[in-house]
Design a protein around this motif. Structure first.
Motif, PDB file in Angstrom:
ATOM      1  N   GLU A  82     -60.885 -24.203  34.635  1.00 56.93           N
ATOM      2  CA  GLU A  82     -62.071 -24.810  34.006  1.00 56.93           C
ATOM      3  C   GLU A  82     -61.706 -26.041  33.191  1.00 56.93           C
ATOM      4  OE1 GLU A  82     -63.845 -21.810  31.578  1.00 56.93           O
ATOM      5  OE2 GLU A  82     -64.352 -20.531  33.288  1.00 56.93           O
ATOM      6  N   ARG A  83     -60.472 -26.107  32.716  1.00 54.77           N
ATOM      7  CA  ARG A  83     -60.002 -27.224  31.902  1.00 54.77           C
ATOM      8  C   ARG A  83     -59.219 -28.248  32.723  1.00 54.77           C
ATOM      9  NH1 ARG A  83     -60.347 -22.640  28.782  1.00 54.77           N
ATOM     10  NH2 ARG A  83     -60.992 -22.929  26.626  1.00 54.77           N
ATOM     11  N   GLY A  84     -59.205 -28.073  34.042  1.00 57.15           N
ATOM     12  CA  GLY A  84     -58.546 -29.033  34.914  1.00 57.15           C
ATOM     13  C   GLY A  84     -57.052 -28.868  35.044  1.00 57.15           C
ATOM     14  N   VAL A  85     -56.526 -27.689  34.699  1.00 53.56           N
ATOM     15  CA  VAL A  85     -55.092 -27.414  34.813  1.00 53.56           C
ATOM     16  C   VAL A  85     -54.905 -26.376  35.908  1.00 53.56           C
ATOM     17  CG1 VAL A  85     -53.041 -26.540  33.633  1.00 53.56           C
ATOM     18  CG2 VAL A  85     -54.721 -27.897  32.355  1.00 53.56           C
ATOM     19  N   ARG A  86     -54.037 -26.702  36.882  1.00 57.62           N
ATOM     20  CA  ARG A  86     -53.779 -25.786  37.993  1.00 57.62           C
ATOM     21  C   ARG A  86     -52.310 -25.383  37.978  1.00 57.62           C
ATOM     22  NH1 ARG A  86     -51.816 -26.245  43.094  1.00 57.62           N
ATOM     23  NH2 ARG A  86     -51.714 -28.512  42.949  1.00 57.62           N
ATOM     24  N   LEU A  87     -52.067 -24.076  37.930  1.00 56.72           N
ATOM     25  CA  LEU A  87     -50.691 -23.581  37.964  1.00 56.72           C
ATOM     26  C   LEU A  87     -50.090 -23.806  39.340  1.00 56.72           C
ATOM     27  CD1 LEU A  87     -51.030 -20.171  36.092  1.00 56.72           C
ATOM     28  CD2 LEU A  87     -50.220 -22.349  35.181  1.00 56.72           C
ATOM     29  N   ILE A  88     -48.813 -24.179  39.372  1.00 50.35           N
ATOM     30  CA  ILE A  88     -48.116 -24.415  40.636  1.00 50.35           C
ATOM     31  C   ILE A  88     -47.013 -23.379  40.852  1.00 50.35           C
ATOM     32  CG2 ILE A  88     -46.666 -26.030  41.933  1.00 50.35           C
ATOM     33  CD1 ILE A  88     -48.167 -28.299  40.488  1.00 50.35           C
ATOM     34  N   ALA A  89     -46.106 -23.251  39.882  1.00 51.40           N
ATOM     35  CA  ALA A  89     -44.966 -22.338  40.061  1.00 51.40           C
ATOM     36  C   ALA A  89     -44.367 -21.959  38.714  1.00 51.40           C
ATOM     37  CB  ALA A  89     -43.888 -23.004  40.918  1.00 51.40           C
ATOM     38  N   LEU A  90     -43.859 -20.742  38.640  1.00 51.06           N
ATOM     39  CA  LEU A  90     -43.143 -20.291  37.451  1.00 51.06           C
ATOM     40  C   LEU A  90     -41.851 -21.098  37.327  1.00 51.06           C
ATOM     41  CD1 LEU A  90     -42.937 -18.157  35.162  1.00 51.06           C
ATOM     42  CD2 LEU A  90     -41.695 -16.724  36.794  1.00 51.06           C
ATOM     43  N   VAL A  91     -41.569 -21.576  36.126  1.00 52.65           N
ATOM     44  CA  VAL A  91     -40.353 -22.341  35.876  1.00 52.65           C
ATOM     45  C   VAL A  91     -39.292 -21.463  35.211  1.00 52.65           C
ATOM     46  CG1 VAL A  91     -39.376 -24.297  34.606  1.00 52.65           C
ATOM     47  CG2 VAL A  91     -41.583 -24.535  35.741  1.00 52.65           C
ATOM     48  N   GLY A  92     -39.715 -20.603  34.290  1.00 49.88           N
ATOM     49  CA  GLY A  92     -38.730 -19.742  33.647  1.00 49.88           C
ATOM     50  C   GLY A  92     -39.260 -19.071  32.404  1.00 49.88           C
ATOM     51  N   TYR A  93     -38.359 -18.322  31.773  1.00 51.73           N
ATOM     52  CA  TYR A  93     -38.649 -17.590  30.553  1.00 51.73           C
ATOM     53  C   TYR A  93     -37.630 -18.001  29.500  1.00 51.73           C
ATOM     54  CZ  TYR A  93     -41.405 -14.358  33.415  1.00 51.73           C
ATOM     55  OH  TYR A  93     -42.330 -13.807  34.253  1.00 51.73           O
ATOM     56  N   GLU A  94     -38.053 -17.984  28.250  1.00 52.38           N
ATOM     57  CA  GLU A  94     -37.135 -18.238  27.147  1.00 52.38           C
ATOM     58  C   GLU A  94     -37.362 -17.201  26.061  1.00 52.38           C
ATOM     59  OE1 GLU A  94     -36.911 -22.182  25.663  1.00 52.38           O
ATOM     60  OE2 GLU A  94     -36.848 -23.071  27.658  1.00 52.38           O
ATOM     61  N   GLY A  95     -36.292 -16.819  25.396  1.00 53.26           N
ATOM     62  CA  GLY A  95     -36.378 -15.961  24.227  1.00 53.26           C
ATOM     63  C   GLY A  95     -36.969 -14.586  24.485  1.00 53.26           C
ATOM     64  N   ILE A  96     -36.632 -13.979  25.600  1.00 50.72           N
ATOM     65  CA  ILE A  96     -37.174 -12.645  25.894  1.00 50.72           C
ATOM     66  C   ILE A  96     -36.589 -11.637  24.901  1.00 50.72           C
ATOM     67  CG2 ILE A  96     -37.325 -10.771  27.575  1.00 50.72           C
ATOM     68  CD1 ILE A  96     -37.133 -12.871  29.784  1.00 50.72           C
TER      69      ILE A  96
END
Length: 164
Positions: A82-96
């Motif tokens: 709705e805000r014009g942002v489309r997810l493409i791919a997971l990049v990673g995780y930090e500080g789990i």
């Protein structure tokens, strides 16, 4: 003021979404434990765990993160779109950080809060950063981390051009 490598979000902008709940059944627990080869007795031997720790088997951390991604992503996609942002791919995780164990029969939820959208070398791409908190049906925090995903921001309203 934002960092130079970060898109400017409108003042007072808040984006938080809660996922649907998911009960981790015995079948889910066994499937993920077998799939990830986490065969330590703390994950696989109920009798041993009851005798030594006075509790139940607990799910391995990698499995918790996988379950959380599975329920968090469908929750954030519609409001981002709705805000014009489309997810493409997971990049990673930090500080789990794993804060509490997850047991068979627990129901989990993921609360995702948008932290920032980083610029990339392509003007129509960004890396969106979320703080995710995985909690159970009693409100116990199971895990927390920063999740990053590549996204298309070509039609997003960023940098004060409009409201996001």
């Amino acid at each position: 003021m934002s960092e130079p490598d970060t898109f400017v979000l409108p003042d007072g902008f808040v984006f938080t979404v809660r996922s649907v709940g998911r009960t981790i059944t015995e079948g889910d627990f066994s499937a993920m434990t077998n799939l990830t080869w986490t065969f330590e007795e703390i994950h696989t031997n109920r009798i041993h765990v009851e005798q030594t720790m006075h509790h139940e088997r607990m799910l391995a951390g990698a499995c918790i993160v996988a379950f959380a991604l599975g329920i968090a992503t469908p929750a954030i996609k519609p409001p981002l779109k709705e805000r014009g942002v489309r997810l493409i791919a997971l990049v990673g995780y930090e500080g789990i950080r794993f804060r509490s164990p997850l047991f068979p029969g627990d129901t989990i939820y993921v609360d995702s809060a948008l932290l920032r959208i980083l610029r990339t070398s392509k003007s129509d791409r960004g890396v969106i950063c979320f703080h995710d908190a995985v909690s159970d049906h009693e409100g116990r925090v199971i895990a927390e981390y920063e999740r990053r995903a590549l996204c298309d921001v070509s039609v997003a309203r960023l940098d004060g051009r409009s409201t996001l």
